[in-house]
Each structure stands twice: as C-alpha cells, then as structure tokens.
Scaffold this active site. Structure first.
Site, PDB file in Angstrom:
ATOM      1  N   ASP A   1     -59.696   2.918 -17.464  1.00  0.00           N
ATOM      2  CA  ASP A   1     -58.911   4.017 -18.025  1.00  0.00           C
ATOM      3  C   ASP A   1     -59.166   5.262 -17.183  1.00  0.00           C
ATOM      4  OD1 ASP A   1     -57.249   5.440 -19.770  1.00  0.00           O
ATOM      5  OD2 ASP A   1     -58.803   5.752 -21.285  1.00  0.00           O
ATOM      6  N   HIS A   2     -58.377   6.287 -17.411  1.00  0.00           N
ATOM      7  CA  HIS A   2     -58.634   7.618 -16.859  1.00  0.00           C
ATOM      8  C   HIS A   2     -59.109   8.543 -17.969  1.00  0.00           C
ATOM      9  CE1 HIS A   2     -55.403   6.654 -13.618  1.00  0.00           C
ATOM     10  NE2 HIS A   2     -56.601   6.457 -13.126  1.00  0.00           N
TER      11      HIS A   2
ATOM     12  N   TYR B   1     -55.018   8.143 -21.695  1.00  0.00           N
ATOM     13  CA  TYR B   1     -54.162   7.104 -22.283  1.00  0.00           C
ATOM     14  C   TYR B   1     -53.607   6.157 -21.227  1.00  0.00           C
ATOM     15  CZ  TYR B   1     -54.238  10.776 -25.867  1.00  0.00           C
ATOM     16  OH  TYR B   1     -54.625  11.757 -26.762  1.00  0.00           O
ATOM     17  N   HIS B   2     -54.505   5.691 -20.334  1.00  0.00           N
ATOM     18  CA  HIS B   2     -54.102   4.774 -19.279  1.00  0.00           C
ATOM     19  C   HIS B   2     -54.946   3.500 -19.271  1.00  0.00           C
ATOM     20  CE1 HIS B   2     -52.696   8.614 -16.948  1.00  0.00           C
ATOM     21  NE2 HIS B   2     -51.847   8.261 -17.900  1.00  0.00           N
ATOM     22  N   PRO B   3     -55.105   2.811 -20.406  1.00  0.00           N
ATOM     23  CA  PRO B   3     -55.871   1.564 -20.392  1.00  0.00           C
ATOM     24  C   PRO B   3     -55.166   0.525 -19.522  1.00  0.00           C
ATOM     25  CG  PRO B   3     -54.706   1.802 -22.468  1.00  0.00           C
ATOM     26  CD  PRO B   3     -54.552   3.105 -21.746  1.00  0.00           C
TER      27      PRO B   3
END
Length: 553
Positions: free
Chosen positions: A294-295, A468-470
């Site tokens: 993630d980020h 919100y980048h899984p």
C-alpha cells in the site's frame, strides 16, 4: 439451487471486472456473467467529481475494511475503503489518473512478469485512454476512459508549481508521458463533467449487449472445481444460493482484499490457514494473500493569509450553488476533483526514480471528508511510493460474509521510516519558497515545533493514513517462484480455467495512484484470455534523471 451456464464468469465489477466484461463480449461470440455484491452507481454523489468524499463514507458503496492493529502506527487500525458498487473503487476514488513510472514496469518484468515491461504495457495504457487533449506518442486519444487536466482556476495551484521549481525540481509537462519526475499538472478521470469510472467507460456500453448478464447484490462464496479445473462459481443473492457454470473460464476480479479471500474459501491458498478453518484443499498455493502492499501519506497543512482557498466554498449555501450548477451544466467547481497539481520527487541521491508523490489541494481538510476545514489553508498530500514493508490478507473464518483480516505491517522497516522523515523535511522546504510568501501562514500540521527525528516519527505514527492503494496480494510472476499466484497471463498457477485479474496480481506497487495501471492490466489480460496476440510493443523513451546517483534533485 438454480444453475445456469456462461462461457466466462467474472467475480467483481470493479475497474478490472468492468474492462473484462466489455472486452470479452464485444465480439458477440461469448456469453459472460458479471457478479457484483454492491448495487447501482447511479448516484449524484458518485457521478459528481467534487463529491468524491461522500460515497467513500457510505456503507452502501464501501466495504469499510479495517486493518488489524498496526504496531508501526502505535497500534492504530486504519480504514481501508474498497468500492462495493458497479465500478468498484473507480466509483469512489479520488479520480486521479497516474500511470506509474516506466521503471515500475521494468521492475515487474525483472520480478518474473515477462511481457509486462514498459514497452509492452504502453500500448495498453493508450488503448485505455481518451485524453481530452488528444493522443500522442505516450497518450491515448480514442480509448474508453476520459482523462483531462483541471482548469487551475485557483491561484494556489500555480504557486505550488512555481515553488517546486524554486526549490530546484523540474517542471514536467506530462507526468504520464516522457517524464514523471518533477512538478506538474495532474490528470483526472473526468469526462463531460462526470466521473469517468470503469462502470461509465466500459460497463454501461457493454450492458446493452445480449451476451452480458450483470447480477448485482450477488456474493460469490466459492469457486467450483472438477479436479484441478475451475468450472463455475457459487454465489448468494438475497437468501437464494445459485451456481453459475463457466464453460471456458472463471475470472476473479474482486480486488486485493476480496480476491485472495475468495481463493482461500475455494480451497486455494496456504495449507495451514485453510486447514485451520476446515476448508478442503484444492490446491496448495502459499502466496495467496501474501505480499500485500500500500501507499501511506499524511497531509502537510499550511494556513493561508489570503482568502483564496476553497474554504470559502464550504458553507451550505455555496455547496448548494456548486451542486445546482453541476446538475444543470456539468461544469464549475463540482466538475473537478481539485487535485489539479502535484509532483514526484526522489528522497535522496542514489534513488533512480521518484519515490515520493505529492497531491496539492488548495484547502486544508482530510481527503475522506472526516474532518472539515476550519480556516483558509492549503495542503500537500505526501508519502513514499515503494515501501519495503509487506503485509497479508487472511481469513477470519470460513464464513463468506465475514470480512477477512487485513494487515499491512506499515512502517516496519527502517527505510520506510527514513523516507517519511524525508517527506516532512522536503515538503517544509517547498512551502518555504518565495512563491508561497504572499499566502503562507502558520504550519498547521505537523506544526513548527515538530523538528527532531523522534518528534517527526511520533507525528507520523499518529497521523499517517492509507492512500487507499492496496495491491499485490496475488502476485504475478514466474511459475518457478513458490510465492507466485498467477503467471504472466494471469492464470492461477497449477490450476486450469481460473485467472485473477485486478490490482492484487501486481508483482509490486507502482509509483502513483493505482486506477490507471489496473485498467491497463485488465486491458492486457483481456487479450490473453481471448487468445489474441498482444499489441505490438512501443519503444518510446522515458526520463531518468542523469544525476540520480549523486544528487537528490
């Protein structure tokens, strides 16, 4: 129990699932069933770009996953939103269109994803995109997804770009073209004033075809197998159990949280975990649910001494005017996501390509709308791009309705903490540039008193949030790697008739927001599924800072 048959059964109508539903039905040869647990995306909150924070906070559209307590964040659990609606997360995201750095895809190829280098994926990015300014060597002009720049009406956007150059960073004319590194304008997925989600771009046109069936409010409970071949999907709609048979293939496109969950519920995954919940083993595959990435980001907020920010538009009366104008004309402030400028920089010498991303916003407010602006201010969302910390998705039980456990292991590596400190230091320097002098008030967050390494670390632990980048939880790679889940054609290793196509199969996370590379990934996978030759590779050059080994900028 009702049963019917299709050529392809796709689980999940998110970014990838919508692309596949369109591409697999466009010839008219094959029948496709698309299953989605959420419902319609026909809501003004979804379609109006400026309302992006609203659907993210509605259980009707968001799965509302939470992480397990994260030791690196002082035991906090973070919100991990995922779209539960037609269009998936492309219907609730921030509408930012960032492809990633060309070297991300070179890295994919080196990690075992042969045929996914930059020259291989560039034509698929172009096939995806309908750019407002038209196509060129790098950009698509005749694709499905509308992209455009914001109008830069707010003066602070131009101040941000000027400050970046004053700090010694380059200006880039196109972050999605030759040069990602530097400060520049950001693309948004907006067309004719509306959100250009995967549902609007791909699924709506495809739904006119008789060979596509879309079932909303349908929860896939397991993939069905005969021996080692996937032959269908069991799903629950209301209180009724259904079986959808797949004559050709089952394609799991449920996203980086739900795809590994569904594989495990179907008996595909790590043996100890499946045995713990009494799930019969179909195929031992230890990489399912591992390698989760993630980020992280935080908001660096400054007060503004001049009333030029979007804070003046946050009264109920002003919001009503914005909404009314958008409903009538699809333009004005309602037609922008307001992330109109940003930047990509390197944190130190010796980093070959950008590892820090900026989104600039001419207002001081939380991205998800959970805290409102209280004064005129502006902010930069900033965070590292290639965390060394990896997590996992694991079952909480064998009950399909129960949410899985999600653990990112955030900031567990010292390199990640060092990059976060660099984010604070380098952003502070940008906001100190002369361009911001007429507007610069006090530092709201982190606050001028946060200076030492220990103070910065504590601020990060308490305030950092997911971007919100899984991704990467069913990684693509070489079949020789025991932790690989799918091969470079997205086929699940060791099984037949089963693929996974969504951001979970990324070998490693890309540099930027994930919607654009997910769309590209699905476009390319569609050709693999149809047995078509890949689009011819394109050898467009790309930028690498000539002094990267010796200089940070």
């Amino acid at each position: 129990m009702s049963s019917e048959a299709f050529d392809y059964v796709i689980v999940g109508a998110g970014s990838a699932g919508c692309v596949l539903a369109d591409r697999l039905t466009e010839s008219g040869e094959h029948s496709v069933l698309l299953l989605e647990y959420g419902g319609s995306d026909r809501s003004v909150y979804i379609q109006m770009p400026a309302a992006l924070s609203i659907p993210m906070n509605l259980p009707r559209y968001n799965w509302f996953f939470q992480t397990e307590p994260e030791p690196g964040l002082g035991g906090r659990s973070l919100h991990t939103p995922r779209g539960k609606v037609l269009g998936g997360s492309s219907s609730i995201n921030g509408l930012v269109y960032v492809r990633g750095n060309p070297l991300d895809f070179e890295r994919w190829a080196s990690e075992g994803a042969g045929g996914w280098g930059y020259r291989d994926v560039l034509p698929y990015f172009k096939r995806t995109e309908r750019r407002n300014g038209g196509g060129d060597t790098y950009r698509g002009g005749a694709g499905k997804v509308d992209t455009r720049y914001g109008p830069l009406d707010n003066p602070l956007n131009k101040v941000w770009l000027e400050a970046g150059q004053q700090a010694g960073y380059p200006f880039t004319h196109d972050m999605n073209g030759f040069q990602q590194e530097g400060f520049g304008r950001m693309d948004m997925t907006v067309g004719s004033g509306r959100r250009a989600s995967a549902a609007n771009a791909y699924l709506r046109p495809a739904m006119r075809r008789r060979n596509l069936a879309v079932r909303t409010h349908s929860l896939a409970t397991r993939v069905l197998f005969e021996g080692r071949r996937a032959v269908g999907v069991a799903y629950r709609r209301g209180n009724v159990e259904h079986i959808a048979r797949a004559r050709r293939e089952v394609i799991v496109s449920a996203g980086p949280i739900q795809s590994p969950k569904l594989l495990k519920l179907s008996g595909v995954g790590p043996v100890p975990e499946l045995s713990r919940y009494g799930i019969p083993i179909v195929h031992a595959l230890p990489g399912v649910g591992e390698n989760l990435q993630d980020h992280l980001e935080f908001y660096f907020q400054m007060a503004s001494t001049q009333p030029v920010t979007l804070y003046s538009q946050t009264t109920l009366f002003r919001k009503a005017l914005i909404g009314m104008r958008w409903l009538l004309t699809k333009d004005g402030l309602g037609a922008s996501n307001h992330f109109e400028t940003g930047g990509f920089i390197r944190s130190r010498a010796g980093v070959r390509y950008p590892n820090i991303q900026y989104h600039f916003l001419p207002m001081a407010v939380s991205y998800d709308g959970s805290s409102l602006a209280r004064e005129h201010g502006f902010q930069a969302h900033v965070g590292p791009m290639r965390s060394q910390s990896k997590g996992w998705v694991r079952l909480a039980s064998a009950d399909p309705i129960e949410k899985p456990k999600v653990f990112f292991n955030y900031l567990s590596r010292p390199e990640d903490r060092e990059e976060m400190r660099a984010c604070v230091r380098l952003t502070r320097e940008i906001f100190a540039q002369p361009a911001f002098a007429p507007y610069r008030g006090r530092e709201i967050q982190p606050g001028a008193a946060v200076q030492s390494e220990e103070q910065i670390d504590e601020f990060i632990r308490q305030h950092v949030e997911s971007a919100y980048h899984p991704s990467c939880s069913c990684r693509m790679g070489s079949p020789d790697d025991p932790m690989t889940v799918v091969d470079p054609e997205a086929r699940v290793i060791g099984l037949e008739g089963l693929r996974v196509v969504d951001s979970s199969i990324m070998p490693s996370i890309t540099t930027g927001n994930l919607n654009a590379p997910t769309l590209m990934l699905a476009e390319k996978a569609a050709d693999h599924i149809r047995g078509q030759s890949p689009l011819p590779p394109e050898n467009a050059p790309f930028y690498v800072a000539p002094n990267w080994e010796t200089s940070q900028r």
